[in-house]
Motif scaffolding. Structure first.
Motif, PDB file in Angstrom:
ATOM      1  N   VAL A  26       0.871  -1.282   0.082  1.00  0.00           N
ATOM      2  CA  VAL A  26      -0.633  -0.050   0.321  1.00  0.00           C
ATOM      3  C   VAL A  26       1.148   1.426   0.140  1.00  0.00           C
ATOM      4  CG1 VAL A  26      -1.766   1.176   1.702  1.00  0.00           C
ATOM      5  CG2 VAL A  26      -1.879  -1.122   0.931  1.00  0.00           C
ATOM      6  N   GLU A  27       0.720   2.414  -0.962  1.00  0.00           N
ATOM      7  CA  GLU A  27       1.434   3.623  -1.204  1.00  0.00           C
ATOM      8  C   GLU A  27       0.419   4.101  -0.488  1.00  0.00           C
ATOM      9  OE1 GLU A  27       3.019   3.365  -5.096  1.00  0.00           O
ATOM     10  OE2 GLU A  27       1.864   1.809  -5.725  1.00  0.00           O
ATOM     11  N   LEU A  28      -0.584   4.158  -0.383  1.00  0.00           N
ATOM     12  CA  LEU A  28      -1.250   5.751  -0.340  1.00  0.00           C
ATOM     13  C   LEU A  28      -2.367   5.488   0.762  1.00  0.00           C
ATOM     14  CD1 LEU A  28      -2.109   8.697  -0.224  1.00  0.00           C
ATOM     15  CD2 LEU A  28      -3.813   7.795  -2.366  1.00  0.00           C
ATOM     16  N   GLY A  59       5.756   4.537   5.265  1.00  0.00           N
ATOM     17  CA  GLY A  59       6.131   5.679   4.647  1.00  0.00           C
ATOM     18  C   GLY A  59       5.266   5.444   3.892  1.00  0.00           C
ATOM     19  N   ALA A  60       3.762   5.378   3.948  1.00  0.00           N
ATOM     20  CA  ALA A  60       3.044   5.993   2.575  1.00  0.00           C
ATOM     21  C   ALA A  60       2.580   7.213   3.133  1.00  0.00           C
ATOM     22  CB  ALA A  60       1.864   4.683   3.140  1.00  0.00           C
ATOM     23  N   ARG A  61       1.555   7.831   2.123  1.00  0.00           N
ATOM     24  CA  ARG A  61       0.531   8.587   2.121  1.00  0.00           C
ATOM     25  C   ARG A  61      -0.304   8.783   2.085  1.00  0.00           C
ATOM     26  NH1 ARG A  61       1.405  10.541  -4.109  1.00  0.00           N
ATOM     27  NH2 ARG A  61       1.027   8.575  -4.606  1.00  0.00           N
ATOM     28  N   VAL A  62      -0.744   9.685   3.228  1.00  0.00           N
ATOM     29  CA  VAL A  62      -1.928  10.382   3.453  1.00  0.00           C
ATOM     30  C   VAL A  62      -2.577  11.025   3.074  1.00  0.00           C
ATOM     31  CG1 VAL A  62      -3.405  10.463   5.996  1.00  0.00           C
ATOM     32  CG2 VAL A  62      -1.222   8.886   5.822  1.00  0.00           C
ATOM     33  N   LEU A  63      -3.777  10.734   3.301  1.00  0.00           N
ATOM     34  CA  LEU A  63      -4.987  11.738   2.763  1.00  0.00           C
ATOM     35  C   LEU A  63      -6.250  11.575   3.519  1.00  0.00           C
ATOM     36  CD1 LEU A  63      -6.781  13.752   0.553  1.00  0.00           C
ATOM     37  CD2 LEU A  63      -7.061  11.798  -1.148  1.00  0.00           C
ATOM     38  N   GLN A  64      -6.247  12.084   4.385  1.00  0.00           N
ATOM     39  CA  GLN A  64      -7.623  12.757   5.430  1.00  0.00           C
ATOM     40  C   GLN A  64      -8.615  13.339   5.273  1.00  0.00           C
ATOM     41  OE1 GLN A  64      -8.656  11.072   8.047  1.00  0.00           O
ATOM     42  NE2 GLN A  64      -8.970  13.140   9.390  1.00  0.00           N
TER      43      GLN A  64
END
Length: 421
Positions: free
Chosen positions: A63-65, A99-104
């Protein structure tokens, strides 16, 4: 891209999952208890449990994001803090470790020292995420409308009425369609901001609640409506009652939100990823439909009338109609204590059906029993007392209308879910 979508069973999550799949992304969706019959890749994730035990969820490989679209429409401060704050923060910590990006997906208003439990829990999660120093974006949408949204459902209930009471008709907000939210998320995935940031997601028009309902009315072929604001004492009394009855649309929190402007500039999002929301009217093509809005009104009205019919029948049979009921049974050859027992049992059964219709958890069973009972009554009367079919008032014939109404209401009831998401 392989994406972990949390809250995929909710309104925003369902639409996001479809949009991400259509864009070619690989989505790992989460739910508290995934339905094994649902298509796609699903994992079990309960944010409340994660808040209590950070090791309760195993991060999926590759999982990257992370997109967190989970949220609660609740006034329970402890529950909101557990899910929207502590559980979300534990999730962000897992993403940071991988190390994944996060969109909240947050909410507009969470940035302004909010005084409601819903926004305060969102704001606390935002602060934690942006303080982690990872690649993160907080998206703060205004009121999001579209098929399946709880807020949209209430607005659709209001839209058919030419004269409509509102909690407030002065505060302005910038609503957007769910398609714009999905499009904005896809645009952010294409042009991810260099620095962690929070971005408002708002429609281009600042509208009052009455103007929003008018947009929905116009999409259904109706002219502008007339609106009046509930007197403050009545609104406060309704909010007090709503909190005790668990109403999501009317409580002190929604009353406070309804009376406050909820506005922001659209330029920061446009500068970040190039996306701007369309005016609400430009999105209202296949939704809403006048038939759907009418059904939202007719359904509770018919339920209320059926409750009156069954409870009224029970009271009539046990009261002034008791002797009349005995005379009808005597025509069928039933007299004495069996007749009295039959009248009392039938009245109690009618009353139980009326009470069952009032309770959401029993309603489906009550409607099924109601259909079976009316079919049984009609069959017995046709065999034992066929002359009642020729009654000028058509009491038996009108049962067929009640039968059709009961079947329609039964079909509208949601099937018992095997699991909850």
């Amino acid at each position: 891209m392989r994406i972990l979508l949390v809250g995929a069973g909710g309104f925003i999550g369902r639409h996001l999952q479809a949009a991400l799949h259509a864009a070619g992304h690989q989505v790992v969706a989460t739910a508290r208890q995934p339905d094994p019959g649902t298509s796609g890749e699903w994992l079990a994730l309960d944010l409340a449990e994660l808040a209590r035990d950070p090791h309760a969820f195993a991060w999926p490989a590759g999982v990257e994001l992370l997109i967190n679209a989970a949220g609660l429409l609740s006034t329970d401060r402890a529950r909101l803090d557990e899910v929207q704050h502590l559980g979300a923060c534990a999730l962000f910590e897992l993403a940071a470790a991988q190390g994944a990006r996060v969109l909240q997906i947050s909410a507009l208003g969470a940035e302004d020292d909010p005084d409601t439990a819903f926004l305060a829990s969102k704001a606390a999660a935002e602060r934690h995420l942006l303080g982690l120093g990872i690649a993160a974006v907080v998206l703060r949408p205004s009121l999001v409308l579209g098929p399946g949204a709880a807020s949209s459902r209430w607005l659709l209930r209001l839209s058919p009425w030419p004269w409509t009471p509102l909690l407030d008709n002065r505060a302005r907000l910038q609503p957007l369609h769910i398609d714009d939210l999905c499009a904005a998320v896809l645009a952010l995935l294409e042009r991810w901001p260099v620095q962690p940031c929070s971005l408002a997601l708002v429609g281009p028009e600042a509208l009052t609640m009455g103007q929003i309902v008018d947009r929905l009315r116009a999409a259904q072929g109706w002219g502008p409506g007339h609106y009046w604001t509930l007197p403050r004492p009545l609104a406060l009394a309704g909010a007090w009652l709503g909190e005790r009855c668990g109403w999501r649309a009317l409580n002190r929190q929604t009353l406070r939100l309804a009376r406050s402007d909820n506005l922001a500039a659209a330029e920061p999002l446009a500068e970040a990823c190039g996306y701007r929301c369309l005016p609400l009217a430009a999105r209202l093509h296949d939704w809403p439909q006048a038939t759907d809005s009418a059904a939202l009104i007719v359904q509770p009205l018919l339920l209320a009338l059926l409750v009156v019919v069954w409870l009224g029948t029970a009271l009539a049979c046990l009261g002034p109609g008791f002797d009349w009921s005995l005379r009808i049974l005597a025509e069928a050859g039933i007299a004495g204590w069996p007749a009295r027992l039959a009248v009392i049992a039938g009245a109690l059964l009618d009353g139980a059906l009326g009470i069952g219709l009032l309770c959401t958890r029993w309603r489906r069973r009550a409607l099924q029993a109601q259909v079976a009972l009316m079919l049984g009554y009609t069959l017995l009367i046709s065999i034992l007392l066929p002359h009642y079919w020729f009654d000028p008032l058509q009491g038996i014939g009108k049962n067929l209308v009640l039968l059709a109404v009961s079947l329609w209401l039964l079909w509208l009831q949601p099937l018992p879910a095997r699991t909850r998401r």
